[in-house]
Design a protein around this motif. Structure first.
Motif, PDB file in Angstrom:
ATOM      1  N   HIS A  38      33.257  42.785  44.351  1.00 41.67           N
ATOM      2  CA  HIS A  38      32.912  42.322  45.755  1.00 41.67           C
ATOM      3  C   HIS A  38      33.303  40.681  45.814  1.00 41.67           C
ATOM      4  O   HIS A  38      33.711  40.464  46.930  1.00 41.67           O
ATOM      5  N   ILE A  39      32.914  39.924  45.039  1.00 40.93           N
ATOM      6  CA  ILE A  39      33.237  38.551  44.879  1.00 40.93           C
ATOM      7  C   ILE A  39      34.804  38.140  44.628  1.00 40.93           C
ATOM      8  O   ILE A  39      35.547  37.412  45.690  1.00 40.93           O
ATOM      9  N   PHE A  40      35.426  38.820  43.858  1.00 38.98           N
ATOM     10  CA  PHE A  40      36.828  38.435  43.424  1.00 38.98           C
ATOM     11  C   PHE A  40      37.870  39.219  43.929  1.00 38.98           C
ATOM     12  O   PHE A  40      38.973  39.170  43.701  1.00 38.98           O
ATOM     13  N   GLY A  41      37.423  40.642  44.480  1.00 41.38           N
ATOM     14  CA  GLY A  41      38.335  41.349  44.863  1.00 41.38           C
ATOM     15  C   GLY A  41      39.279  42.265  43.947  1.00 41.38           C
ATOM     16  O   GLY A  41      40.387  42.917  44.345  1.00 41.38           O
ATOM     17  N   THR A  42      38.773  42.251  42.549  1.00 42.78           N
ATOM     18  CA  THR A  42      39.525  43.145  41.730  1.00 42.78           C
ATOM     19  C   THR A  42      38.526  43.355  40.662  1.00 42.78           C
ATOM     20  O   THR A  42      37.379  42.678  40.312  1.00 42.78           O
ATOM     21  N   ARG A  43      38.846  44.567  39.796  1.00 43.45           N
ATOM     22  CA  ARG A  43      37.928  44.820  38.797  1.00 43.45           C
ATOM     23  C   ARG A  43      37.805  43.888  37.523  1.00 43.45           C
ATOM     24  O   ARG A  43      39.102  43.229  37.330  1.00 43.45           O
ATOM     25  N   PRO A  44      36.947  43.760  36.804  1.00 44.21           N
ATOM     26  CA  PRO A  44      36.976  42.794  35.559  1.00 44.21           C
ATOM     27  C   PRO A  44      38.136  43.538  34.717  1.00 44.21           C
ATOM     28  O   PRO A  44      38.569  42.445  34.045  1.00 44.21           O
ATOM     29  N   SER A  45      38.396  44.714  34.547  1.00 43.56           N
ATOM     30  CA  SER A  45      39.382  45.078  33.543  1.00 43.56           C
ATOM     31  C   SER A  45      40.734  44.591  34.266  1.00 43.56           C
ATOM     32  O   SER A  45      41.682  44.310  33.343  1.00 43.56           O
ATOM     33  N   GLN A  46      40.962  44.467  35.417  1.00 46.05           N
ATOM     34  CA  GLN A  46      42.247  44.279  35.759  1.00 46.05           C
ATOM     35  C   GLN A  46      42.302  42.625  35.770  1.00 46.05           C
ATOM     36  O   GLN A  46      43.467  42.138  35.473  1.00 46.05           O
ATOM     37  N   ALA A  47      41.195  42.130  35.932  1.00 46.45           N
ATOM     38  CA  ALA A  47      41.447  40.490  35.912  1.00 46.45           C
ATOM     39  C   ALA A  47      41.688  40.174  34.546  1.00 46.45           C
ATOM     40  O   ALA A  47      42.299  39.293  34.288  1.00 46.45           O
ATOM     41  N   ARG A  48      41.201  40.536  33.464  1.00 47.95           N
ATOM     42  CA  ARG A  48      41.401  40.631  32.104  1.00 47.95           C
ATOM     43  C   ARG A  48      42.736  40.572  31.994  1.00 47.95           C
ATOM     44  O   ARG A  48      43.384  39.842  31.037  1.00 47.95           O
TER      45      ARG A  48
END
Length: 54
Positions: A38-48
């Motif tokens: 919701h905040i960053f617009g991407t899933r945590p796994s994708q951010a990693r």
């Protein structure tokens, strides 16, 4: 602030997403993932992985 710290942990550590969620005060990885997206617009796994949503 919790999500900012979580983002830092995602990028700088090998902690699992569940470990990061619990370390930053979320009750579950599901709750954490929903808030993160919701905040960053991407899933945590994708951010990693340095990916973004298409």
């Amino acid at each position: 602030m919790r999500l900012t710290k979580a983002r830092q942990l995602l990028i700088q550590t090998n902690m699992t997403i569940t470990e990061i969620a619990l370390a930053t005060g979320f009750s579950s990885s599901t709750q954490f993932s929903k808030q993160y997206r919701h905040i960053f617009g991407t899933r945590p796994s994708q951010a990693r992985l340095g990916q973004t949503e298409p």
